[in-house]
Design an enzyme around this catalytic site. Structure first.
Site, PDB file in Angstrom:
ATOM      1  N   HIS A 109      33.648  46.175  43.587  1.00 33.01           N
ATOM      2  CA  HIS A 109      34.251  45.131  42.752  1.00 33.01           C
ATOM      3  C   HIS A 109      33.202  44.310  42.016  1.00 33.01           C
ATOM      4  O   HIS A 109      33.512  43.230  41.518  1.00 33.01           O
ATOM      5  CB  HIS A 109      35.102  44.174  43.604  1.00 33.01           C
ATOM      6  CG  HIS A 109      36.271  44.825  44.269  1.00 33.01           C
ATOM      7  ND1 HIS A 109      36.143  45.563  45.413  1.00 33.01           N
ATOM      8  CD2 HIS A 109      37.591  44.837  43.938  1.00 33.01           C
ATOM      9  CE1 HIS A 109      37.333  46.005  45.777  1.00 33.01           C
ATOM     10  NE2 HIS A 109      38.230  45.585  44.902  1.00 33.01           N
ATOM     11  N   GLU A 119      43.452  54.924  36.407  1.00 32.62           N
ATOM     12  CA  GLU A 119      42.602  54.543  35.293  1.00 32.62           C
ATOM     13  C   GLU A 119      42.496  55.664  34.256  1.00 32.62           C
ATOM     14  O   GLU A 119      42.451  55.409  33.052  1.00 32.62           O
ATOM     15  CB  GLU A 119      41.212  54.147  35.789  1.00 32.62           C
ATOM     16  CG  GLU A 119      41.159  52.782  36.454  1.00 32.62           C
ATOM     17  CD  GLU A 119      41.832  52.753  37.815  1.00 32.62           C
ATOM     18  OE1 GLU A 119      42.292  51.671  38.238  1.00 32.62           O
ATOM     19  OE2 GLU A 119      41.892  53.819  38.458  1.00 32.62           O
TER      20      GLU A 119
END
Length: 357
Positions: free
Chosen positions: A149, A80
């Site tokens: 998540h 990321e």
């Protein structure tokens, strides 16, 4: 200012569509927005983990690599920090990257790139360079994804000067806001509520949607249109209470207000930064009461900023303290996520409390 747009008003009629319109879900609307911008602007690039050949873990980029090629829609390593860092460089070079972070929870390794580089680039270079990048990320709960998540980190990004934060709640808004975000010359964090990605939603987990509840699969015009960032949407007009919400919580709030028969002004903020404070102020001064609902934890959540703004601007019009209904101040519970959400019971209790003041 907040307005009820005609396309969204047509949602109440399950058969109401005009030429060039059809009912699609949020994933399809996002895919269309990306398709349109890739076609209109050769500088637009879509990048991220699994967004190319596979079409994204939620299929939001399906078919785009096949149509535009691997140089316009491409897969990245699982990094990321690298994804965001490359996007900052691409933006400074003159491109318009649209990086996808597969889940909002994974955005933290790229946080320094966003805060220290993307958000400050225009200011530190005296506008010689800009970072016209739109970071897409599915966020929030609703799929039993657990602690890694399901987070809702919007308040972190709303706090960062130089960055815009967008949270759509309908397919119509998702398409128009995403197009506007990609065209914007500043970095935009575009959070997509995955709980309402695919279809109708009623606000409850254990029962089907009611016939009128079809906003999660709504009328969306074909082709290009944009919704300016910074304009709230008036979901429902009322006189007794103002409810401020965004993302999934818009649907839960609307469901509760309909069932309880509450005469509420429901404002879907749509963008947290820039915020449509004029629409909020107008509504609260009309109703005299305000409730804020969001999925993220309560302490230092964006609802605290909203409550403070309402108090500053509408103090002499308030007839009761501003109520906040939020997620709990705990690590995200995997097996108990539906208890963690602000649901119909907690929202209903808060409405009863504020209406009794």
């Amino acid at each position: 200012m907040a307005e009820v747009n005609k396309a969204e008003a047509a949602v109440e009629d399950e058969t109401a569509t005009a030429p060039g319109e059809r009912r699609i879900n949020m994933i399809q609307a996002i895919n269309e927005a990306l398709d349109i911008m890739l076609d209109r602007d050769p500088d637009v690039m879509v990048m991220g983990e699994d967004v190319g050949y596979f079409g994204g873990v939620f299929r939001a980029t399906a078919g785009l690599q096949e149509k535009y090629g691997r140089t316009r829609v491409f897969d990245t390593p699982i990094s990321e920090c690298g994804i965001i860092g490359v996007a900052v460089g691409m933006g400074a070079y003159g491109l318009r990257p649209v990086p996808e972070i597969q889940f909002a929870d994974y955005i933290y390794p790229g946080l320094d790139q966003l805060v220290s580089e993307a958000a400050r680039l225009r200011y530190r270079s005296a506008a010689e360079y800009i970072a016209p990048m739109t970071v897409r990320a599915p966020f929030g709960g609703g799929i039993f994804g657990g602690q890694t998540h399901s987070q809702s980190p919007e308040a972190i990004f709303a706090h960062v000067s130089g960055m815009k934060t967008v949270v759509p709640s309908t397919p119509y808004d998702a398409k128009g806001l995403l197009i506007a975000a990609i065209e914007d010359n500043d970095p935009v964090i575009f959070f997509e509520p995955k709980r309402i990605y695919n279809g109708p939603f009623d606000g409850y987990y254990d029962r089907p949607a009611k016939p009128w509840k079809s906003h999660a699969q709504s009328v969306v015009p074909e082709g290009y249109y944009r919704i300016p960032l910074g304009e709230a949407r008036l979901v429902r007009e009322g006189e007794a209470l103002t409810v401020l919400a965004y993302g999934t919580m818009v649907h839960v709030v609307e469901s509760v207000c309909r069932e309880k028969g509450v005469d509420a002004d429901i404002l879907d903020l749509r963008t947290l930064v820039p915020l449509d404070i004029e629409a909020i102020e107008k509504s609260v001064k009309k109703t005299g009461k305000c409730m804020v609902v969001h999925e993220a934890t309560k302490t230092a959540g964006f609802g605290a900023e909203l409550a403070a703004l309402v108090q500053e601007r509408c103090f002499y019009h308030l007839e009761a303290p501003v109520q906040r209904v939020t997620g709990f101040d705990t690590p995200y519970p995997h097996s108990l996520e539906w208890a963690f959400f602000p649901g119909p019971i907690r929202i209903g209790d808060a409405i009863d409390t504020i209406m009794s003041e």
